[in-house]
Design a protein around this motif. Structure first.
Motif, PDB file in Angstrom:
ATOM      1  N   PHE A 108       8.954   5.831  -0.449  1.00  0.00           N
ATOM      2  CA  PHE A 108      10.395   5.898  -0.697  1.00  0.00           C
ATOM      3  C   PHE A 108      10.783   7.426  -0.697  1.00  0.00           C
ATOM      4  CE2 PHE A 108       8.375   6.240  -4.498  1.00  0.00           C
ATOM      5  CZ  PHE A 108       8.604   7.296  -5.362  1.00  0.00           C
ATOM      6  N   ASN A 109      10.003   8.384  -0.829  1.00  0.00           N
ATOM      7  CA  ASN A 109      10.497   9.634  -0.853  1.00  0.00           C
ATOM      8  C   ASN A 109      10.378  10.576   0.724  1.00  0.00           C
ATOM      9  OD1 ASN A 109       7.888   9.979  -0.733  1.00  0.00           O
ATOM     10  ND2 ASN A 109       7.392  11.159  -2.212  1.00  0.00           N
ATOM     11  N   GLY A 110      10.242   9.784   1.618  1.00  0.00           N
ATOM     12  CA  GLY A 110       9.860  10.252   2.862  1.00  0.00           C
ATOM     13  C   GLY A 110       8.796  10.340   3.255  1.00  0.00           C
ATOM     14  N   GLY A 111       7.502  10.503   2.495  1.00  0.00           N
ATOM     15  CA  GLY A 111       6.343  10.639   2.730  1.00  0.00           C
ATOM     16  C   GLY A 111       5.615   9.507   3.422  1.00  0.00           C
ATOM     17  N   ARG A 112       4.476   9.662   3.780  1.00  0.00           N
ATOM     18  CA  ARG A 112       3.486   8.555   4.180  1.00  0.00           C
ATOM     19  C   ARG A 112       2.184   8.751   3.882  1.00  0.00           C
ATOM     20  NH1 ARG A 112       5.324  11.370   9.669  1.00  0.00           N
ATOM     21  NH2 ARG A 112       7.628  10.863   9.885  1.00  0.00           N
ATOM     22  N   PHE A 113       1.687   7.359   3.858  1.00  0.00           N
ATOM     23  CA  PHE A 113       0.061   7.454   3.397  1.00  0.00           C
ATOM     24  C   PHE A 113      -0.352   6.073   4.292  1.00  0.00           C
ATOM     25  CE2 PHE A 113       2.098   4.875   0.274  1.00  0.00           C
ATOM     26  CZ  PHE A 113       1.266   3.896   0.075  1.00  0.00           C
ATOM     27  N   ALA A 114      -1.494   6.268   4.227  1.00  0.00           N
ATOM     28  CA  ALA A 114      -2.474   5.326   5.032  1.00  0.00           C
ATOM     29  C   ALA A 114      -3.492   4.849   4.383  1.00  0.00           C
ATOM     30  CB  ALA A 114      -2.644   5.703   6.621  1.00  0.00           C
ATOM     31  N   LEU A 115      -4.046   3.693   4.583  1.00  0.00           N
ATOM     32  CA  LEU A 115      -5.211   3.127   4.136  1.00  0.00           C
ATOM     33  C   LEU A 115      -5.951   2.434   5.425  1.00  0.00           C
ATOM     34  CD1 LEU A 115      -4.060   1.229   0.855  1.00  0.00           C
ATOM     35  CD2 LEU A 115      -5.392   3.249   0.951  1.00  0.00           C
ATOM     36  N   SER A 116      -7.198   2.585   5.684  1.00  0.00           N
ATOM     37  CA  SER A 116      -7.879   2.241   6.688  1.00  0.00           C
ATOM     38  C   SER A 116      -9.254   2.025   6.432  1.00  0.00           C
ATOM     39  CB  SER A 116      -7.895   3.284   7.661  1.00  0.00           C
ATOM     40  OG  SER A 116      -8.429   4.299   7.651  1.00  0.00           O
ATOM     41  N   CYS A 117     -10.007   0.955   7.014  1.00  0.00           N
ATOM     42  CA  CYS A 117     -11.671   1.054   6.866  1.00  0.00           C
ATOM     43  C   CYS A 117     -11.749   0.949   8.618  1.00  0.00           C
ATOM     44  CB  CYS A 117     -11.821  -0.236   6.541  1.00  0.00           C
ATOM     45  SG  CYS A 117     -11.102  -1.697   7.092  1.00  0.00           S
ATOM     46  N   GLY A 118     -13.363   1.192   8.670  1.00  0.00           N
ATOM     47  CA  GLY A 118     -13.873   1.337  10.015  1.00  0.00           C
ATOM     48  C   GLY A 118     -15.420   1.544  10.136  1.00  0.00           C
ATOM     49  N   PHE A 119     -15.916   2.209  11.014  1.00  0.00           N
ATOM     50  CA  PHE A 119     -17.317   2.457  11.234  1.00  0.00           C
ATOM     51  C   PHE A 119     -17.433   4.214  11.431  1.00  0.00           C
ATOM     52  CE2 PHE A 119     -16.457  -1.670  12.813  1.00  0.00           C
ATOM     53  CZ  PHE A 119     -17.346  -2.321  12.369  1.00  0.00           C
TER      54      PHE A 119
END
Length: 170
Positions: free
Chosen positions: A114-125
């Motif tokens: 909401f404040n213009g920032g970005r975040f991400a959650l991921s999984c992988g190898f």
């Protein structure tokens, strides 16, 4: 001028709006920094003296299991969905670690905050360059100790899973 006089000023107010146009792209690359949890397991070798013959022999002395947090640098390829604050992505990156440099491949979701920032959650190898025997096998005789340091190759080996939290900077 008295206290009950009204003075009017003619101040034309301006309304400014900036509109940016760009070519539409479905996949948008984005660089992010993050923290990934990795679970690496690899064999450990040493030159051990054979009690019967007194020779130095190559021996597997167990496995090292390294569970740690790695600082990562990733390139996320975000799939742009119009009017959405959630974007799926695939990613490729590297874990910054001097002992076990790590290559990371994953997928996840990026969220617009909401404040213009970005975040991400991921999984992988995760894959790491680890030492493996080059010219000798377990049980082979090592003629001199300096030779022992020259028998390893650094090979990329697919390891286990990663879980990552990352953010992008404006």
């Amino acid at each position: 001028m008295s206290a009950d006089e009204i003075i009017a000023e003619d101040g034309a107010s301006k309304l400014e709006k900036v509109v940016r146009f760009r070519k539409f792209r479905r996949f948008i690359p984005e660089v992010s920094a993050g923290v990934a949890y990795t679970n690496l397991d690899f064999p450990k070798y040493d030159a051990v003296t054979d009690d019967a013959t007194g020779d130095l022999k190559v021996s597997k002395i167990g496995n090292d299991n390294v569970k740690r947090l790695n600082l990562t640098v990733m390139i996320n390829y975000n799939y742009f969905i119009e009017n959405s604050d959630i974007h799926p992505f695939v990613q490729l990156g590297a874990g910054i670690n001097t002992d076990f440099p790590t290559l990371l491949l994953g997928a996840g979701l990026r969220f617009n905050a909401f404040n213009g920032g970005r975040f991400a959650l991921s999984c992988g190898f995760a894959g790491s360059w680890i030492k493996s025997l080059k010219s000798l096998k377990v049980g082979d005789i090592v003629t001199r100790v300096p030779m022992w340091k020259k028998i390893f190759n650094m090979n990329l080996r697919s390891q286990n899973y990663i879980m990552e939290y990352s953010t992008t900077f404006k």
